[in-house]
Design an enzyme around this catalytic site. Structure first.
Site, PDB file in Angstrom:
ATOM      1  N   HIS A 242      50.205  -0.648-151.892  1.00 41.85           N
ATOM      2  CA  HIS A 242      49.286  -0.025-150.921  1.00 41.85           C
ATOM      3  C   HIS A 242      50.027   1.025-150.088  1.00 41.85           C
ATOM      4  CE1 HIS A 242      45.677  -2.523-151.420  1.00 41.85           C
ATOM      5  NE2 HIS A 242      46.521  -3.477-151.753  1.00 41.85           N
TER       6      HIS A 242
ATOM      7  N   SER B 186      30.743   7.562-126.571  1.00 43.49           N
ATOM      8  CA  SER B 186      29.584   8.196-125.932  1.00 43.49           C
ATOM      9  C   SER B 186      30.016   9.354-125.028  1.00 43.49           C
ATOM     10  CB  SER B 186      28.768   7.171-125.135  1.00 43.49           C
ATOM     11  OG  SER B 186      29.506   6.651-124.039  1.00 43.49           O
ATOM     12  N   SER B 187      31.203   9.241-124.419  1.00 44.03           N
ATOM     13  CA  SER B 187      31.688  10.328-123.555  1.00 44.03           C
ATOM     14  C   SER B 187      32.006  11.582-124.368  1.00 44.03           C
ATOM     15  CB  SER B 187      32.932   9.870-122.787  1.00 44.03           C
ATOM     16  OG  SER B 187      32.632   8.803-121.913  1.00 44.03           O
TER      17      SER B 187
ATOM     18  N   SER C 286      27.622   5.225-122.071  1.00 42.74           N
ATOM     19  CA  SER C 286      28.177   3.940-121.638  1.00 42.74           C
ATOM     20  C   SER C 286      29.426   4.120-120.790  1.00 42.74           C
ATOM     21  CB  SER C 286      28.526   3.086-122.862  1.00 42.74           C
ATOM     22  OG  SER C 286      29.625   3.643-123.555  1.00 42.74           O
ATOM     23  N   GLY C 287      30.084   5.269-120.925  1.00 43.73           N
ATOM     24  CA  GLY C 287      31.357   5.480-120.249  1.00 43.73           C
ATOM     25  C   GLY C 287      32.535   5.215-121.157  1.00 43.73           C
ATOM     26  N   GLY C 288      32.266   4.727-122.385  1.00 44.24           N
ATOM     27  CA  GLY C 288      33.328   4.533-123.360  1.00 44.24           C
ATOM     28  C   GLY C 288      33.711   5.838-124.017  1.00 44.24           C
ATOM     29  N   VAL C 289      34.718   5.788-124.868  1.00 45.35           N
ATOM     30  CA  VAL C 289      35.249   6.996-125.500  1.00 45.35           C
ATOM     31  C   VAL C 289      34.187   7.681-126.353  1.00 45.35           C
ATOM     32  CG1 VAL C 289      36.975   7.901-127.098  1.00 45.35           C
ATOM     33  CG2 VAL C 289      37.599   6.072-125.513  1.00 45.35           C
TER      34      VAL C 289
ATOM     35  N   GLY D  16      40.612  -4.065-154.397  1.00 42.00           N
ATOM     36  CA  GLY D  16      39.488  -4.999-154.422  1.00 42.00           C
ATOM     37  C   GLY D  16      39.980  -6.383-154.800  1.00 42.00           C
TER      38      GLY D  16
ATOM     39  N   GLU E 179      48.732   3.082-148.090  1.00 40.42           N
ATOM     40  CA  GLU E 179      48.020   3.341-146.843  1.00 40.42           C
ATOM     41  C   GLU E 179      48.480   2.476-145.682  1.00 40.42           C
ATOM     42  OE1 GLU E 179      45.412   0.330-149.049  1.00 40.42           O
ATOM     43  OE2 GLU E 179      46.807   1.947-149.525  1.00 40.42           O
TER      44      GLU E 179
ATOM     45  N   LYS F  24      37.906   6.668-134.883  1.00 40.43           N
ATOM     46  CA  LYS F  24      38.200   6.628-133.449  1.00 40.43           C
ATOM     47  C   LYS F  24      39.322   7.586-133.062  1.00 40.43           C
ATOM     48  CE  LYS F  24      36.952   3.908-130.648  1.00 40.43           C
ATOM     49  NZ  LYS F  24      35.862   3.932-129.651  1.00 40.43           N
TER      50      LYS F  24
ATOM     51  N   CYS G  75      46.015  -0.270-156.268  1.00 35.39           N
ATOM     52  CA  CYS G  75      45.926  -1.717-156.470  1.00 35.39           C
ATOM     53  C   CYS G  75      44.870  -2.051-157.538  1.00 35.39           C
ATOM     54  CB  CYS G  75      45.673  -2.427-155.151  1.00 35.39           C
ATOM     55  SG  CYS G  75      46.071  -4.192-155.205  1.00 35.39           S
ATOM     56  N   TYR G  76      43.732  -2.637-157.162  1.00 32.52           N
ATOM     57  CA  TYR G  76      42.692  -2.886-158.156  1.00 32.52           C
ATOM     58  C   TYR G  76      42.277  -1.579-158.833  1.00 32.52           C
ATOM     59  CZ  TYR G  76      38.275  -4.240-160.323  1.00 32.52           C
ATOM     60  OH  TYR G  76      37.265  -4.466-161.232  1.00 32.52           O
TER      61      TYR G  76
END
Length: 511
Positions: free
Chosen positions: A170, A229-230, A224-227, A56, A172, A367, A83-84
């Site tokens: 960090h 929604s498909s 929509s045809g995107g990843v 943070g 990550e 994603k 970190c914080y």
């Protein structure tokens, strides 16, 4: 869902999503919650296998800085502060945090005590990514330092008896060597996780839950045809079959052949598939519009109108499904970081369709997990690995006013670029790549004749989180081939440029 669970408490860190993604990469389920919005009673009821404090921007000793109930350290649940979060643990438990004489930012040589469970089976020296002005100047009682740098005496500390650990750097981010292994050590060696979070398990559980919830009801999904929604369509199809109706609004702003590819991908699936050819309708609305935000608003509103008209033909449905994913939820303000953007499919139910309830089957997933799930479900690779694509489509990759001629020009050029990237085996290494048709024209010469045609910009980036990005180092011979093919095969373009700007200061998209 009955999975082991790690709670990530967000203290406003810019990497909160990235921490969660790394935990998921270790096959452990986690969720990000704001420290402000979760009580000790709720934490107890969640029964997490472990708790991680994010970083943070604050100083723990300042008035009004984020704090935590000290009781969290008495639950017997392992805690890792980053970190914080590390400084907060030290400050809360009686240690001291002060302003460092030497700040540490970026890659830093670091030494580790490999007897600590955090660093077991790892090298005793490595590079970490630091980002701090304050440092832990005095350890709390019961803690010992297990890592240091030249200027930071406590780069990590531990109280193994209470299962409390803290890291100043960090782990990550990709810049920290063996950072993922450190998180893995915390999750498995300290928290006792077994790794029961996989997309195979998720698919089975989600299908069963959707099936039980929907029963004999009808489900409607805007595809929509995107990843996202498909994959949502594939998951819902596996759960309820032809009780699902997908409305695919083809607004004429997709990449070359993509509308037909979406239809082909679902032709053998047990769903009701409706394709709406609305290209002329959208182009008419967008005529003479150059301002990108105005384009976005027109496209968003017109999409709703088309979807509404088609939905009315179906009649009442029981459930409206959406492809919301976990970053949408976090970015819309569920975490404690600043709200980055609002998403149309989070936080409010649309009032233009007659339905009883909403279903968001991907709401828990990042994603990369959505892509893994798509593969698990048997969705076509060209949909699962489709390049990220903005909602307004090519409308914001054509700079200035839109015409079908410009869109077709861009479609052909972009197709060549993507094809050559794939031919070179770079399509999985470059996280996003696309072409932009600029509004600039310049003089050229072809066949001893003067030309005055468009300049096309190519963009390629590498990134871990899309919050920051570096331009992709595409080999010159690949760029040369792309340029040669576009100039020779696409009439109307006579100059190709490559965008070498990072994010920030630029964004990934041009508009």
């Amino acid at each position: 869902m009955a999975h082991q669970f790690v709670l990530i408490l967000d203290f406003g860190g810019q990497y909160n999503q990235l921490i969660a993604r790394r935990v998921r990469e270790c096959d452990v389920y986690c969720e990000v919650r704001s420290y402000k919005r979760v009580t000790m009673e709720e934490i107890r009821s969640m029964n997490p296998a472990g708790i991680i404090f994010t970083g943070g921007p604050n100083s723990v000793y300042e008035e009004g800085s984020p704090k935590i109930d000290p009781a969290v350290f008495e639950l017997g649940i392992p805690v890792l502060g980053i970190c914080y979060g590390a400084q907060l643990m030290a400050h809360t438990l009686g240690g001291k945090v002060a302003t460092a004489q030497t700040k540490e930012y970026g890659k830093t040589d670091t030494e580790f005590n490999i007897k600590s469970l955090l660093f077991k089976r790892l090298p005793a020296k490595g590079v970490t990514w630091m980002s701090h002005t304050d440092y832990i100047s005095e350890l709390p009682a019961g803690f010992s330092s297990v890592s240091h740098t030249e200027d930071c005496p406590v780069a990590a500390m531990e109280n193994p008896e209470k299962k409390l650990y803290a890291i100043q750097f960090h782990p990550e981010v990709m810049h920290t060597e063996n950072g993922l292994s450190m998180l893995h050590n915390f999750l498995y060696a300290v928290c006792g996780c077994t790794g029961d979070w996989t997309m195979g398990n998720y698919a089975k559980t989600a299908i069963a839950e959707i099936r039980e919830k929907v029963g004999s009801g009808k489900v409607l999904l805007a595809l929509s045809g995107g990843v996202d929604s498909s994959v949502a369509a594939a998951l819902l199809s596996k759960a309820v079959g032809n009780q699902l109706t997908c409305i695919f609004v083809d607004h004429g702003l997709m990449r070359k052949n993509e509308g037909d590819e979406v239809v082909a991908a679902f032709q053998d699936w047990d769903i009701n598939f409706v394709r709406v050819d609305a290209e002329q309708r959208f182009l008419t609305k967008l005529a003479d519009v150059s301002e990108p935000e105005k384009k976005r608003k027109i496209i968003g509103e017109e999409f709703i109108r088309v979807f509404e008209e088609e939905a009315k033909k179906i009649g009442a449905v029981d459930y409206l499904a959406q492809g919301t994913i976990y970053p949408d939820v976090i970015e819309s303000g569920s975490g404690d970081a600043a709200v980055i953007k609002s998403h149309h499919n989070v936080g409010g139910l649309p009032d233009y369709v007659d339905f009883k309830e909403i279903i968001e089957p991907l709401r828990l997933l990042f994603k990369d997990e959505v892509r893994k799930l798509g593969t698990e479900l048997g969705l076509a690779d060209y949909l699962v690995w489709r390049q990220p694509f903005p909602g307004p489509g090519l409308a914001i990759r054509v700079i200035g006013d839109l015409t079908k001629e410009k869109l077709d020009l861009l479609r052909d050029a972009d197709f060549i670029f993507r094809e050559e990237i794939a031919n070179a085996g770079l399509d999985r290494n470059i996280h996003q790549y696309f072409a932009v048709l600029t509004s600039m024209r310049s003089v050229g010469v072809m066949g001893d004749a003067r030309t005055y045609d468009y300049t096309l910009a190519l963009r390629g980036v590498t990134t871990t989180d899309f919050m920051t990005a570096d331009f992709a180092r595409i080999p010159y011979d690949v760029l040369e081939k792309v340029s040669s093919r576009i100039i020779n095969e696409v009439n109307g373009i006579n100059r190709i440029v490559y965008d070498i700007t990072t994010k920030p200061p630029a964004t990934i998209e041009w508009e």
